[in-house]
Write a protein that holds these residues in place. Structure first.
Motif, PDB file in Angstrom:
ATOM      1  N   ARG A  21      93.582 -24.560  36.413  1.00  3.12           N
ATOM      2  CA  ARG A  21      94.532 -25.841  35.419  1.00  3.12           C
ATOM      3  C   ARG A  21      94.916 -26.841  35.737  1.00  3.12           C
ATOM      4  O   ARG A  21      94.968 -27.792  34.311  1.00  3.12           O
ATOM      5  N   HIS A  22      94.638 -26.737  36.736  1.00  7.15           N
ATOM      6  CA  HIS A  22      95.790 -28.159  37.170  1.00  7.15           C
ATOM      7  C   HIS A  22      94.674 -28.674  38.600  1.00  7.15           C
ATOM      8  O   HIS A  22      95.249 -29.845  38.954  1.00  7.15           O
ATOM      9  N   ASP A 151      92.384 -24.454  30.410  1.00 10.97           N
ATOM     10  CA  ASP A 151      93.994 -25.258  30.315  1.00 10.97           C
ATOM     11  C   ASP A 151      92.945 -26.387  30.946  1.00 10.97           C
ATOM     12  O   ASP A 151      94.536 -27.109  31.070  1.00 10.97           O
ATOM     13  N   ASN A 152      92.803 -26.401  31.140  1.00 12.08           N
ATOM     14  CA  ASN A 152      92.243 -28.203  32.436  1.00 12.08           C
ATOM     15  C   ASN A 152      92.432 -29.189  30.982  1.00 12.08           C
ATOM     16  O   ASN A 152      91.969 -29.063  30.965  1.00 12.08           O
ATOM     17  N   PRO A 153      93.581 -29.835  31.238  1.00 15.42           N
ATOM     18  CA  PRO A 153      93.831 -30.953  30.307  1.00 15.42           C
ATOM     19  C   PRO A 153      91.868 -32.010  30.819  1.00 15.42           C
ATOM     20  O   PRO A 153      91.628 -32.676  29.294  1.00 15.42           O
ATOM     21  N   ALA A 154      91.080 -32.126  31.524  1.00 12.10           N
ATOM     22  CA  ALA A 154      90.036 -32.877  32.116  1.00 12.10           C
ATOM     23  C   ALA A 154      88.861 -32.212  31.512  1.00 12.10           C
ATOM     24  O   ALA A 154      88.496 -32.991  31.422  1.00 12.10           O
ATOM     25  N   TRP A 156      88.852 -30.439  28.288  1.00 16.94           N
ATOM     26  CA  TRP A 156      89.620 -30.400  26.891  1.00 16.94           C
ATOM     27  C   TRP A 156      88.945 -31.739  26.549  1.00 16.94           C
ATOM     28  O   TRP A 156      87.603 -32.253  25.498  1.00 16.94           O
ATOM     29  N   THR A 157      89.102 -32.802  27.470  1.00 12.49           N
ATOM     30  CA  THR A 157      88.567 -34.276  27.106  1.00 12.49           C
ATOM     31  C   THR A 157      87.219 -34.657  27.666  1.00 12.49           C
ATOM     32  O   THR A 157      86.391 -35.040  27.022  1.00 12.49           O
ATOM     33  N   SER A 160      85.323 -33.501  24.397  1.00 13.48           N
ATOM     34  CA  SER A 160      85.511 -34.211  23.670  1.00 13.48           C
ATOM     35  C   SER A 160      84.755 -35.350  23.137  1.00 13.48           C
ATOM     36  O   SER A 160      84.106 -36.570  22.063  1.00 13.48           O
TER      37      SER A 160
END
Length: 166
Positions: A21-22, A151-154, A156-157, A160
């Motif tokens: 996640r992180h 759930d890792n923002p990287a 998601w980025t 997208s």
């Protein structure tokens, strides 16, 4: 027909204490999800593949999407007669996968291929679509295997930045 695939290595497993996640971008691209990758022309029954077991497969997918976009920088697109070049270098070795686009076609070859073997050739639009599909399919597989990765923002980025194409 174009096929891009991977296999994860049992010799180089991810550290069991990994918090997916992180995990930062460096870890996602260079330290995790090691295995082998291939790009195949299924019609000609030929492929460019690794057999090292340590290639970070998410980094390969990410870099391949970047490269396909880089090969499309000429405003004339598929009408451009001038060659456009890109290379994918593998972090732990001097080996490279080489890409050359002329008109709407991309030649793919690698340093480790025999010199007399011709490059694989793919339509640029098909390579773009398959590279993005490969990235999304790989992320789906990895998020199924590793709790928290979805759930890792990287991630998601990344998804997208390179959405699936119709």
């Amino acid at each position: 027909m174009l096929d891009i695939g991977y296999s994860l290595s049992r010799r180089f497993p991810d550290p069991p204490q990994t918090d997916y996640r992180h995990a930062d971008v460096h870890a996602l691209r260079h330290d995790l999800f090691c295995g082998d990758v291939y790009i195949a022309d299924t019609k000609a029954d030929r492929e460019v593949s690794t057999a090292w077991g340590w290639v970070p497969v998410l980094d390969f997918a990410w870099a391949l999407c970047d490269i396909v976009e880089r090969l499309d920088r000429d405003p004339r697109g598929s009408r451009s007669a001038g060659p456009q070049y890109a290379e994918l270098d593998f972090t732990e070795s001097a080996d490279r996968m080489l890409f050359e686009r002329r008109f709407g076609w991309v030649d793919v070859e690698a340093d480790w291929m025999p010199a007399e073997e011709p490059p694989l050739t793919f339509n640029h639009a098909a390579l773009r679509r398959e590279a993005r599909d490969f990235l999304h399919d790989l992320i789906a597989d990895l998020t199924d295997m590793h709790d928290g990765l979805a759930d890792n923002p990287a991630i998601w980025t990344l998804q997208s930045r390179f959405p699936r194409l119709p």
